[in-house]
Design a protein around this motif. Structure first.
Motif, PDB file in Angstrom:
ATOM      1  N   ARG A   5       0.955  -1.192  -0.185  1.00 43.02           N
ATOM      2  CA  ARG A   5       0.111   0.152   0.247  1.00 43.02           C
ATOM      3  C   ARG A   5       0.764   1.253   0.066  1.00 43.02           C
ATOM      4  O   ARG A   5       1.938   1.284   0.837  1.00 43.02           O
ATOM      5  N   TYR A   6       0.674   2.275  -1.017  1.00 41.79           N
ATOM      6  CA  TYR A   6       1.623   3.331  -0.880  1.00 41.79           C
ATOM      7  C   TYR A   6       0.837   4.620  -1.150  1.00 41.79           C
ATOM      8  O   TYR A   6      -0.426   4.517  -1.445  1.00 41.79           O
ATOM      9  N   GLY A   7       1.581   5.615  -0.762  1.00 43.51           N
ATOM     10  CA  GLY A   7       0.859   6.925  -0.842  1.00 43.51           C
ATOM     11  C   GLY A   7       0.914   7.572   0.627  1.00 43.51           C
ATOM     12  O   GLY A   7       1.204   6.993   1.663  1.00 43.51           O
ATOM     13  N   GLU A   8       0.309   8.614   0.587  1.00 45.98           N
ATOM     14  CA  GLU A   8       0.144   9.252   1.887  1.00 45.98           C
ATOM     15  C   GLU A   8      -0.573   8.764   2.980  1.00 45.98           C
ATOM     16  O   GLU A   8      -1.415   8.184   2.695  1.00 45.98           O
ATOM     17  N   SER A   9      -0.280   9.119   4.185  1.00 42.74           N
ATOM     18  CA  SER A   9      -0.908   8.381   5.264  1.00 42.74           C
ATOM     19  C   SER A   9      -2.316   8.556   5.175  1.00 42.74           C
ATOM     20  O   SER A   9      -3.063   9.820   5.050  1.00 42.74           O
ATOM     21  N   GLY A  10      -3.572   7.335   5.196  1.00 42.97           N
ATOM     22  CA  GLY A  10      -4.904   7.716   5.295  1.00 42.97           C
ATOM     23  C   GLY A  10      -5.455   7.574   3.739  1.00 42.97           C
ATOM     24  O   GLY A  10      -6.439   7.471   3.721  1.00 42.97           O
ATOM     25  N   ARG A  11      -4.454   7.480   3.037  1.00 40.49           N
ATOM     26  CA  ARG A  11      -4.728   7.780   1.257  1.00 40.49           C
ATOM     27  C   ARG A  11      -4.163   6.713   0.506  1.00 40.49           C
ATOM     28  O   ARG A  11      -4.105   6.935  -0.468  1.00 40.49           O
ATOM     29  N   GLU A  12      -3.754   5.576   1.094  1.00 37.88           N
ATOM     30  CA  GLU A  12      -2.595   4.909   0.635  1.00 37.88           C
ATOM     31  C   GLU A  12      -3.706   4.046  -0.623  1.00 37.88           C
ATOM     32  O   GLU A  12      -4.752   3.686  -0.508  1.00 37.88           O
ATOM     33  N   ARG A  13      -2.923   3.624  -1.681  1.00 43.85           N
ATOM     34  CA  ARG A  13      -3.418   2.941  -2.665  1.00 43.85           C
ATOM     35  C   ARG A  13      -2.803   1.469  -2.947  1.00 43.85           C
ATOM     36  O   ARG A  13      -1.637   1.430  -2.372  1.00 43.85           O
ATOM     37  N   PRO A  14      -3.513   0.474  -3.137  1.00 47.03           N
ATOM     38  CA  PRO A  14      -3.021  -0.824  -3.438  1.00 47.03           C
ATOM     39  C   PRO A  14      -2.003  -0.884  -4.655  1.00 47.03           C
ATOM     40  O   PRO A  14      -2.156  -0.346  -5.601  1.00 47.03           O
ATOM     41  N   GLY A  15      -1.048  -1.819  -4.274  1.00 46.70           N
ATOM     42  CA  GLY A  15       0.086  -2.236  -5.325  1.00 46.70           C
ATOM     43  C   GLY A  15       0.595  -3.327  -5.260  1.00 46.70           C
ATOM     44  O   GLY A  15       0.277  -4.174  -4.333  1.00 46.70           O
ATOM     45  N   LEU A  16       1.438  -3.740  -6.095  1.00 50.57           N
ATOM     46  CA  LEU A  16       2.310  -4.925  -5.840  1.00 50.57           C
ATOM     47  C   LEU A  16       3.750  -4.841  -6.416  1.00 50.57           C
ATOM     48  O   LEU A  16       3.887  -3.793  -7.266  1.00 50.57           O
ATOM     49  N   ILE A  17       4.662  -5.346  -5.956  1.00 46.89           N
ATOM     50  CA  ILE A  17       6.075  -5.306  -6.288  1.00 46.89           C
ATOM     51  C   ILE A  17       6.278  -6.653  -7.413  1.00 46.89           C
ATOM     52  O   ILE A  17       6.084  -7.799  -7.002  1.00 46.89           O
ATOM     53  N   ASP A  18       6.586  -6.346  -8.529  1.00 53.68           N
ATOM     54  CA  ASP A  18       6.649  -7.171  -9.725  1.00 53.68           C
ATOM     55  C   ASP A  18       7.929  -7.904  -9.600  1.00 53.68           C
ATOM     56  O   ASP A  18       8.997  -7.897  -8.703  1.00 53.68           O
ATOM     57  N   ALA A  19       8.243  -8.972 -10.368  1.00 54.48           N
ATOM     58  CA  ALA A  19       9.523  -9.986 -10.088  1.00 54.48           C
ATOM     59  C   ALA A  19      10.885  -9.196 -10.600  1.00 54.48           C
ATOM     60  O   ALA A  19      12.085  -9.745 -10.210  1.00 54.48           O
ATOM     61  N   ASP A  20      10.601  -7.812 -11.121  1.00 60.30           N
ATOM     62  CA  ASP A  20      11.790  -7.073 -11.327  1.00 60.30           C
ATOM     63  C   ASP A  20      11.979  -6.073 -10.168  1.00 60.30           C
ATOM     64  O   ASP A  20      12.816  -5.083 -10.229  1.00 60.30           O
ATOM     65  N   GLY A  21      11.089  -6.069  -9.281  1.00 60.30           N
ATOM     66  CA  GLY A  21      11.237  -5.251  -8.081  1.00 60.30           C
ATOM     67  C   GLY A  21      10.743  -3.821  -8.281  1.00 60.30           C
ATOM     68  O   GLY A  21      10.796  -2.882  -7.635  1.00 60.30           O
ATOM     69  N   VAL A  22       9.657  -3.681  -9.343  1.00 57.39           N
ATOM     70  CA  VAL A  22       9.049  -2.668  -9.711  1.00 57.39           C
ATOM     71  C   VAL A  22       7.753  -2.334  -9.155  1.00 57.39           C
ATOM     72  O   VAL A  22       7.078  -3.358  -9.169  1.00 57.39           O
ATOM     73  N   LEU A  23       7.398  -1.148  -8.512  1.00 61.29           N
ATOM     74  CA  LEU A  23       5.885  -1.034  -7.970  1.00 61.29           C
ATOM     75  C   LEU A  23       5.188  -0.698  -9.032  1.00 61.29           C
ATOM     76  O   LEU A  23       5.234   0.259  -9.878  1.00 61.29           O
ATOM     77  N   ARG A  24       3.906  -1.399  -9.182  1.00 57.73           N
ATOM     78  CA  ARG A  24       2.914  -1.443  -9.852  1.00 57.73           C
ATOM     79  C   ARG A  24       1.509  -1.171  -9.325  1.00 57.73           C
ATOM     80  O   ARG A  24       1.449  -1.755  -8.143  1.00 57.73           O
TER      81      ARG A  24
END
Length: 281
Positions: A5-24
């Motif tokens: 979960r990324y973004g400012e506190s209280g307004r995080e968005r969902p994501g994943l780290i792919d096989a290359d270490g990239v946040l998507r």
């Protein structure tokens, strides 16, 4: 998968780290990394994604707590033999359970506040179990079916509140910012043996804790089963499984945190956390 979960506190968005270490970004597919996304059917759908089609998140945004809308934050005390010995506590015959309020949860690199009146703020690197399937009266042999994945927990503790202020551990465990979790929720398929994970914690670059989940008194399936005998567990709940030796309380003389220090901690396969301590406002 490594879910974030990324973004400012209280307004995080969902994501994943792919096989290359990239946040998507996952926000077009799920609203958050929370209970209903962590059930087996939902995780299976996410595993089936072509991650190359997901939007790349540019820059280095703040990482929030890796699980949103946590219902229960259950903790296990004295679950490493050598930690119980350094604390001068008897070896427990059954798991010691206490709760941290979910209001203490913060991101893996957020500041940790030294509470007003605190004199003995301490660190504890721990393996966190994230529940992915409702669990009630679960048998030990079925417990892994209820685990969505794992994360790092820093079970920050104010020992004077915990041990010197009139009973129960909870008041020394639940201060704001005392529950950094993340950086990732690593799904269980990527951690085939949670009892073979090395872990460490440093304060200002000095190694304080070095341990392994191999030395846990009560292992992951035992803990999931045991806790489920006393309270139902729901997807998104977290069980923090105890800490190895090296906490400040156990040093001779004891060593505690003050504002302006940095904690750096890691568990094999689960990433790293880094927090700076600040005085509570």
């Amino acid at each position: 998968m490594k879910l974030v979960r990324y973004g400012e506190s209280g307004r995080e968005r969902p994501g994943l780290i792919d096989a290359d270490g990239v946040l998507r970004d996952l926000s077009t597919l799920v609203a958050d990394i929370e209970g209903k996304v962590l059930v087996p059917e939902s995780l299976a759908r996410l595993r089936g994604l072509d991650t190359s089609e997901l939007r790349v998140v540019e820059g280095t945004p703040r990482l929030g707590p890796c699980v949103g809308a946590v219902g229960k934050f259950v903790c296990i005390g004295l679950n490493y033999l050598d930690h119980a010995e350094e604390a001068g506590m008897p070896i427990p015959a059954e798991p010691v359970i206490f709760l941290k309020p979910t209001s203490c949860i913060v991101g893996p690199n957020d500041a940790v506040e030294i509470p007003r009146g605190a004199t003995k703020t301490d660190w504890e690197v721990e393996l966190g179990i994230v529940i992915g399937k409702p669990a009630k009266y679960v048998a030990v042999e079925d417990a892994y079916d209820h685990v969505a994945g794992y994360c790092i927990v820093n079970d920050v503790s104010e020992r004077s509140f915990q041990l010197e202020r009139g009973g129960t551990w909870d008041k020394g465990k639940g201060c704001d910012t005392f529950g950094p979790i993340g950086p990732w929720l690593v799904t269980a398929d990527e951690i085939p043996d949670p009892q073979a994970l090395d872990m460490w914690l440093e304060v200002d670059g000095v190694r304080r804790q070095t341990g392994s989940t191999r030395t846990m008194i009560f292992d992951v399936p035992t803990l999931v089963s045991y806790v489920s005998q006393f309270m139902s567990l729901q997807p998104g709940d977290i069980i923090s499984t105890g800490t190895p030796p090296g906490v400040g309380l156990g040093m001779k003389p004891p060593v505690y945190l003050s504002p302006g220090q940095t904690m750096h901690l890691s568990i094999t396969g689960l990433g790293e956390q880094r927090q700076t301590t600040v005085a509570a406002g």
